[in-house]
Design a protein around this motif. Structure first.
Motif, PDB file in Angstrom:
ATOM      1  N   ALA E  39       0.840  -1.195   0.000  1.00 34.71           N
ATOM      2  CA  ALA E  39       0.000   0.000   0.000  1.00 34.71           C
ATOM      3  C   ALA E  39       0.880   1.253   0.000  1.00 34.71           C
ATOM      4  N   SER E  40       1.912   1.213   0.802  1.00 34.96           N
ATOM      5  CA  SER E  40       2.809   2.357   0.906  1.00 34.96           C
ATOM      6  C   SER E  40       3.485   2.657  -0.436  1.00 34.96           C
ATOM      7  N   ASP E  41       3.848   1.629  -1.167  1.00 34.79           N
ATOM      8  CA  ASP E  41       4.494   1.838  -2.464  1.00 34.79           C
ATOM      9  C   ASP E  41       3.512   2.353  -3.521  1.00 34.79           C
ATOM     10  N   CYS E  43       0.294   3.811  -3.053  1.00 34.63           N
ATOM     11  CA  CYS E  43      -0.797   4.719  -2.682  1.00 34.63           C
ATOM     12  C   CYS E  43      -0.935   5.892  -3.656  1.00 34.63           C
ATOM     13  N   ALA E  46      -2.493   4.528  -6.986  1.00 35.19           N
ATOM     14  CA  ALA E  46      -3.820   3.944  -6.742  1.00 35.19           C
ATOM     15  C   ALA E  46      -4.879   5.034  -6.568  1.00 35.19           C
ATOM     16  N   ILE E  47      -4.495   6.132  -5.983  1.00 38.23           N
ATOM     17  CA  ILE E  47      -5.469   7.194  -5.730  1.00 38.23           C
ATOM     18  C   ILE E  47      -5.447   8.273  -6.819  1.00 38.23           C
ATOM     19  N   LEU E  48      -4.259   8.637  -7.247  1.00 41.23           N
ATOM     20  CA  LEU E  48      -4.137   9.820  -8.109  1.00 41.23           C
ATOM     21  C   LEU E  48      -3.902   9.504  -9.581  1.00 41.23           C
ATOM     22  N   GLY E  49      -3.825   8.210  -9.933  1.00 46.26           N
ATOM     23  CA  GLY E  49      -3.677   7.850 -11.340  1.00 46.26           C
ATOM     24  C   GLY E  49      -2.321   7.238 -11.632  1.00 46.26           C
ATOM     25  N   GLU E  51       1.190   5.948 -13.329  1.00 45.15           N
ATOM     26  CA  GLU E  51       2.337   6.585 -13.971  1.00 45.15           C
ATOM     27  C   GLU E  51       3.162   5.506 -14.665  1.00 45.15           C
ATOM     28  N   LYS E  60       4.928   9.897  -6.498  1.00 45.44           N
ATOM     29  CA  LYS E  60       3.565  10.191  -6.064  1.00 45.44           C
ATOM     30  C   LYS E  60       3.242   9.490  -4.740  1.00 45.44           C
ATOM     31  N   ALA E  62       5.464   8.519  -2.414  1.00 46.80           N
ATOM     32  CA  ALA E  62       6.263   9.091  -1.320  1.00 46.80           C
ATOM     33  C   ALA E  62       5.660  10.406  -0.836  1.00 46.80           C
ATOM     34  N   MET E  63       5.100  11.163  -1.759  1.00 44.49           N
ATOM     35  CA  MET E  63       4.490  12.444  -1.393  1.00 44.49           C
ATOM     36  C   MET E  63       3.234  12.226  -0.534  1.00 44.49           C
ATOM     37  N   VAL E  64       2.385  11.286  -0.966  1.00 45.53           N
ATOM     38  CA  VAL E  64       1.179  11.014  -0.182  1.00 45.53           C
ATOM     39  C   VAL E  64       1.566  10.483   1.208  1.00 45.53           C
ATOM     40  N   ASN E  65       2.542   9.599   1.272  1.00 38.38           N
ATOM     41  CA  ASN E  65       2.980   9.106   2.579  1.00 38.38           C
ATOM     42  C   ASN E  65       3.521  10.235   3.463  1.00 38.38           C
TER      43      ASN E  65
END
Lengths: 149, 149, 149, 149, 149, 149, 149, 149
Positions: E39-41, E43, E46-49, E51, E60, E62-65
């Protein structure tokens, strides 16, 4: 060590000149508000356009003056605030509070008869003096450790 | 959202009560200095021992009061400062400057005839009101977005 | 208003208990260092492993204690530091300096014969008291504005 | 890189001169408190007026000295605090705490027999030395990466 | 006193559970990163589209985490960072540096064979432990002043 | 862990309601500006007195609104800023800059066709989303570590 | 505009020299840790006295080195951190976290195969480069707005 | 007193040159973003490698530009932000918010027809001007206390 000193407050006597003159041989750089009363009152409308309403006339000027006073206080090591004999001088007390909250070393300069009314301001100061010459003595002591003879 | 509001300044009228009463239905917590004038003047010597010199009498009291006022201002979201008709009220202006430097939202409360003398203080404020009821209206608007009808 | 008070310094008399007992009816939450002298000295090695060298034995303990004291001071509104009759008590003076730099309201508690040696510490304080009961009086005044009768 | 170093603490031996002399070839600027004991004790009353009460005599002096010491510490990259053999030296420990809270790099200088009493102060330091020459060695290493041969 | 503790670093063993279980009787609130590796890798995508480029896929996520980890560290009184036997674990060292710069109390947890490689990280810590049970002992001591029997 | 989220920007669609509704099962507290356009424009003059000059009419309102928005942003862990299809929305970009300078975690919400014009704003964000539902997914992930299925 | 740049991380290749050489015509001042590996490991004991225990040997050195690295990072506008091919390099990641928390502009320099392991570190950076020449290009662009031809 | 002024915003007219030319006799140092539009858009990919996806192309550039703009704003005493006639100019409003949160003195420069849309930005400013010459007048007044004749 250069000491940066901001001279706030009363603008109707020559106390700033006395301190600056007395400190000529010291490594001090002085800042101050604009002390030309008319210019200080009118700077906002003179530059940014007239206001028919006196409140906004004053407001525009106070805001432009704040560009100078905020930098002066923020850059200072020591803020000296003088309260004179006349007028409300709320801007002086405001500057003292502003400087106190920034952790600046405060020196307050006033006659003894104002002591009770200024007790909260004095309580935030590291020195309370009556004469400009005492401020010079403090600056000399802070820089060189020498006392007035 | 609970709004923390500190009510600083003039202690001779019931403006604080008016604001607190008017805000009864709002999620606001109020702070203020000690408004018992005699206690405020004498707290230092009453607790920590008498001082023959009036200056140090005042000083000890001002320092003890500062424990309360500094926390009051530091904890607040909004600092309201009222300037009354009489006295120098330098502590009020000092509190306004202190609060401004900490980035608090300032509301200044005074009659129009003080506007010129308070222009630097007003210039640091987000609202300048004349009546306590206006402060209540602001608090209600800030919390609920509703205007007085 | 809950007042958060950290009680630093001397650990050989019951001054903390006197203040806490005297404040039972006040909205104050107290913090303090670990006052069990043996535990405080040995906590580092007891938890993290023995050190043959006394310096590192002490160091490990001082570091673990710092987890508690730093949080205690950082969370406090008021830091009371008591200097007792004996020992160097450098950690007490260190805590006072630490608290002063963070802008905490300082109350220093000591007998008059230490006044000269503590003058720099006292100069950073908002109150200098001799008896724990005076600290309670200050806390009551700060919270309720009432003076001792 | 100029390193700004403040030398706090004991004023009865020539440790400051040893460090300054030893650092002559290094890009270091040194600050220190006023080390003339008599001037330091009397500066407040000599400049701002006599006080019959010894406490306020001391207080006025300590406040004036604070103008210099606060700037000295605030401007410094490294604060060296020396604890000597005699006296309480609470102002030294206070300075150490003050510097620690500001995040300054602390070097503590004392004889081994004070190690236990100074363990909380040492725990806040990046180096604990016994001799002024070691401080010079640290400053040289920090500036040039070279070790004593 | 509630102690807020953030548990950073290695996610392949049950060290967090050991600390949380061991602290059941203590007033501690724990925070941690998302420890579900997949999930951490993923996230971010999965949420923002999705790449196509692995670098931005990772970025993306790492930023959400970081939304979670920054809050976790900012809110904490104590940050525990565990370095495991395997992998680079640069995020653990990054968190330790981040927490150190914010003045958090750091506890580093690692096996002795990593001591040399972690010496700069350990030097910023108030405690260096090898076993999760030692962290529990520290938390208990910090809260209650009691040592393991 | 309660997450404090401030919802800034566009006020003409129901994106705030979508996020708040979608987060009903999450431990999130939401803040926002006053979204009643008319009240927001007129709050200054409605409470503090009419201004014939439109500029000062607007100014008084913007200042009163700032009491709410500054607190909202200062209290938040996460600031979400939505840019809509129409209008200049400079206040939204101003809030994003303000929040970035305070170190808040920023989530920017906009359609792809605004990406180039918003590239400096997006570069300060930890997530850039197109739909309110994605913001809910982020909040759920940050709080619980679970991804949308 | 002088740009202050701190070069942290890997010490086994000449990447610092490449950047410094490439920037000869730019107004940049560079800082770095001591890159003499032996001196860096032994500085603590060489100056402050031998330690039989390797852990404390390392610890004393890491603390002395921290005097230099903390000042280097605190003074910098831009912190460049390079991760090499070998070793754990936890001190590099620690410096990156430390710099990020202070709000410094971070440039991370590493080969693509480390991208996944460094994703949290890269996510805190304003630029991720592979070659020292790219860092020089960035510095030139930041100072003069010119791109490599 | 040297005044450090950062000129943010619109890049399609010569307003910066007008201000810089008009201030030739003043002790002002100016900073600004890169105003070469093409270089500013492409700096990321030109230095750090091409991106097929336009979003990441823009992102890399915005991040590299942020190294310059953040330092420019952080170093400034006064931040002038000009809004032109065209484009969204969200980066200008972002800079204004960023500068406001850092406590910088803001001067906003725009035509009257943008006043309503910019009311929140103007409300954070100490001066709102329409012409570059007015900014020069302000700088001269702030430095010398003289008004335009």
């Amino acid at each position: 060590m250069t000491l940066k000193v901001y001279l706030s407050g009363e603008i109707h006597t020559d106390w700033r000149e006395q301190i600056i003159d007395g400190s000529k041989d010291l490594d001090v750089s002085f800042g101050s508000p604009v002390t030309d009363h008319a210019a200080s009152d009118d700077c906002g409308v003179a530059i940014l356009g007239a206001e028919p309403n006196k409140y906004w006339h004053d407001h525009k000027g106070a805001m432009v003056n704040a560009i100078r006073t905020r930098k002066g206080i923020a850059d200072a090591d020591v803020v000296v605030v003088r309260f004179g004999e006349k007028y409300k001088q709320w801007n002086a007390a405001f500057d003292a509070g502003y400087a106190a909250a920034l952790g600046k070393s405060l020196i307050i300069l006033h006659r003894p008869d104002h002591a009770h009314a200024l007790k909260e301001v004095d309580a935030a100061a590291l020195a309370v003096a009556q004469e400009p010459a005492q401020v010079v003595d403090i600056l000399r002591y802070v820089l060189h450790g020498t006392l007035p003879s």
